[in-house]
Scaffold this motif. Structure first.
Motif, PDB file in Angstrom:
ATOM      1  N   GLY A  20       0.786  -1.058  -0.174  1.00  0.00           N
ATOM      2  CA  GLY A  20       0.242   0.055   0.110  1.00  0.00           C
ATOM      3  C   GLY A  20       1.387   1.484  -0.050  1.00  0.00           C
ATOM      4  N   GLU A  21       1.537   0.981   1.022  1.00  0.00           N
ATOM      5  CA  GLU A  21       3.363   2.383   0.396  1.00  0.00           C
ATOM      6  C   GLU A  21       3.621   2.911  -0.378  1.00  0.00           C
ATOM      7  N   TRP A  22       4.297   1.179  -1.245  1.00  0.00           N
ATOM      8  CA  TRP A  22       3.846   1.747  -2.462  1.00  0.00           C
ATOM      9  C   TRP A  22       4.102   2.280  -3.788  1.00  0.00           C
ATOM     10  N   LEU A  23       2.040   1.909  -3.874  1.00  0.00           N
ATOM     11  CA  LEU A  23       1.185   1.861  -4.344  1.00  0.00           C
ATOM     12  C   LEU A  23       0.718   3.677  -4.124  1.00  0.00           C
ATOM     13  N   GLN A  24       0.720   3.708  -3.084  1.00  0.00           N
ATOM     14  CA  GLN A  24       0.631   5.360  -2.433  1.00  0.00           C
ATOM     15  C   GLN A  24       1.556   6.294  -3.007  1.00  0.00           C
ATOM     16  N   LYS A  25       3.167   5.989  -3.354  1.00  0.00           N
ATOM     17  CA  LYS A  25       3.891   6.805  -3.595  1.00  0.00           C
ATOM     18  C   LYS A  25       3.825   6.723  -5.289  1.00  0.00           C
ATOM     19  N   ALA A  26       3.890   5.163  -5.248  1.00  0.00           N
ATOM     20  CA  ALA A  26       3.851   5.354  -7.474  1.00  0.00           C
ATOM     21  C   ALA A  26       2.756   6.359  -7.892  1.00  0.00           C
ATOM     22  N   LEU A  27       1.825   6.193  -7.551  1.00  0.00           N
ATOM     23  CA  LEU A  27       0.221   6.689  -7.391  1.00  0.00           C
ATOM     24  C   LEU A  27       0.335   8.155  -7.660  1.00  0.00           C
ATOM     25  N   HIS A  28       0.739   8.882  -6.516  1.00  0.00           N
ATOM     26  CA  HIS A  28       1.063  10.059  -6.302  1.00  0.00           C
ATOM     27  C   HIS A  28       1.916  10.768  -7.212  1.00  0.00           C
ATOM     28  N   THR A  29       3.500   9.931  -7.399  1.00  0.00           N
ATOM     29  CA  THR A  29       4.222  10.552  -8.434  1.00  0.00           C
ATOM     30  C   THR A  29       3.580  10.723 -10.282  1.00  0.00           C
ATOM     31  N   TRP A  30       2.882   9.233 -10.395  1.00  0.00           N
ATOM     32  CA  TRP A  30       1.666   9.392 -11.412  1.00  0.00           C
ATOM     33  C   TRP A  30       0.939  10.499 -11.916  1.00  0.00           C
ATOM     34  N   LEU A  31       0.186  10.412 -10.670  1.00  0.00           N
ATOM     35  CA  LEU A  31      -1.016  11.487 -10.406  1.00  0.00           C
ATOM     36  C   LEU A  31      -0.138  13.385 -10.759  1.00  0.00           C
ATOM     37  N   ASP A  32       0.739  13.877 -10.592  1.00  0.00           N
ATOM     38  CA  ASP A  32       1.677  14.616 -10.359  1.00  0.00           C
ATOM     39  C   ASP A  32       2.419  14.948 -11.821  1.00  0.00           C
ATOM     40  N   GLN A  33       2.547  13.532 -12.217  1.00  0.00           N
ATOM     41  CA  GLN A  33       3.377  13.975 -13.560  1.00  0.00           C
ATOM     42  C   GLN A  33       2.514  14.488 -14.964  1.00  0.00           C
ATOM     43  N   GLU A  34       0.980  13.948 -14.244  1.00  0.00           N
ATOM     44  CA  GLU A  34       0.471  13.127 -15.773  1.00  0.00           C
ATOM     45  C   GLU A  34      -0.395  14.479 -16.481  1.00  0.00           C
ATOM     46  N   PHE A  35      -0.368  15.617 -14.696  1.00  0.00           N
ATOM     47  CA  PHE A  35      -0.416  16.817 -15.410  1.00  0.00           C
ATOM     48  C   PHE A  35      -0.115  17.923 -14.509  1.00  0.00           C
ATOM     49  N   ILE A  36      -0.703  18.184 -13.751  1.00  0.00           N
ATOM     50  CA  ILE A  36       0.197  19.479 -12.388  1.00  0.00           C
ATOM     51  C   ILE A  36       0.015  18.615 -11.711  1.00  0.00           C
ATOM     52  N   PRO A  37       0.825  18.927 -10.619  1.00  0.00           N
ATOM     53  CA  PRO A  37       0.498  18.058  -9.540  1.00  0.00           C
ATOM     54  C   PRO A  37      -0.343  19.155  -8.499  1.00  0.00           C
ATOM     55  N   GLU A  38      -1.151  19.015  -8.166  1.00  0.00           N
ATOM     56  CA  GLU A  38      -2.088  19.312  -6.973  1.00  0.00           C
ATOM     57  C   GLU A  38      -2.356  18.447  -5.271  1.00  0.00           C
ATOM     58  N   PRO A  39      -2.173  19.710  -4.699  1.00  0.00           N
ATOM     59  CA  PRO A  39      -2.479  18.841  -2.984  1.00  0.00           C
ATOM     60  C   PRO A  39      -3.470  18.016  -3.020  1.00  0.00           C
ATOM     61  N   ILE A  40      -4.639  17.504  -3.917  1.00  0.00           N
ATOM     62  CA  ILE A  40      -5.917  16.473  -3.551  1.00  0.00           C
ATOM     63  C   ILE A  40      -5.000  14.997  -4.757  1.00  0.00           C
ATOM     64  N   ASN A  41      -4.298  15.473  -4.946  1.00  0.00           N
ATOM     65  CA  ASN A  41      -3.557  14.012  -5.555  1.00  0.00           C
ATOM     66  C   ASN A  41      -2.952  13.345  -4.739  1.00  0.00           C
ATOM     67  N   GLN A  42      -2.461  13.674  -3.032  1.00  0.00           N
ATOM     68  CA  GLN A  42      -1.554  12.682  -2.550  1.00  0.00           C
ATOM     69  C   GLN A  42      -3.565  12.708  -1.219  1.00  0.00           C
ATOM     70  N   THR A  43      -4.723  13.012  -1.373  1.00  0.00           N
ATOM     71  CA  THR A  43      -5.643  11.785  -1.275  1.00  0.00           C
ATOM     72  C   THR A  43      -6.108  11.008  -1.912  1.00  0.00           C
ATOM     73  N   ILE A  44      -6.044  11.355  -3.238  1.00  0.00           N
ATOM     74  CA  ILE A  44      -6.723  10.442  -4.326  1.00  0.00           C
ATOM     75  C   ILE A  44      -5.757   9.419  -4.041  1.00  0.00           C
ATOM     76  N   ALA A  45      -4.258   9.100  -4.188  1.00  0.00           N
ATOM     77  CA  ALA A  45      -3.509   8.301  -3.653  1.00  0.00           C
ATOM     78  C   ALA A  45      -3.591   7.320  -2.269  1.00  0.00           C
ATOM     79  N   GLN A  46      -3.560   8.244  -1.264  1.00  0.00           N
ATOM     80  CA  GLN A  46      -4.291   7.917   0.171  1.00  0.00           C
ATOM     81  C   GLN A  46      -5.101   6.675  -0.719  1.00  0.00           C
ATOM     82  N   ARG A  47      -6.110   7.413  -0.611  1.00  0.00           N
ATOM     83  CA  ARG A  47      -7.428   6.362  -0.818  1.00  0.00           C
ATOM     84  C   ARG A  47      -7.281   5.027  -1.554  1.00  0.00           C
TER      85      ARG A  47
END
Length: 109
Positions: A20-47
């Protein structure tokens, strides 16, 4: 007649929290790289990681079932501050997992 697509089964979890920790970090990185980094990306990755870990701890190893669970449970998430939706998140999780397992995503091999 074509053959049905074989399911992709993840190996049984040895440490679901670490996954889960790996997935959260990997997904957060992907979200930030796909468009623009946004604070909500961390919450999305956590969920998404929480859903994934719970499903794995309940014994779900079928990637297709994990993707459906993420889509279903992320439907209640408020994506109004994001470019993403539940399908994009579930597909990104699937892609990240396939990459980590060495699958060729374009061809399923």
């Amino acid at each position: 007649m074509s053959d049905p697509i074989k399911p992709i089964i993840l190996p049984p979890p040895t440490d679901p929290q670490q996954e889960g920790e790996w997935l959260q970090k990997a997904l957060h990185t992907w979200l930030d790289q796909e468009f623009i980094p946004e604070p909500i990306n961390q919450t999305i990755a956590q969920r998404a990681a929480q859903i994934f870990v719970r499903q794995r701890m309940e014994g779900e190893n079928d990637l297709g079932c994990l993707v459906i669970a993420i889509v279903t449970e992320m439907q209640s998430f408020d994506f109004s501050q994001s470019f993403y939706g539940e399908f994009a998140i579930a597909n990104a999780v699937s892609d990240l997992l396939l990459d980590s397992l060495g699958y060729e995503r374009c061809c399923g091999g």
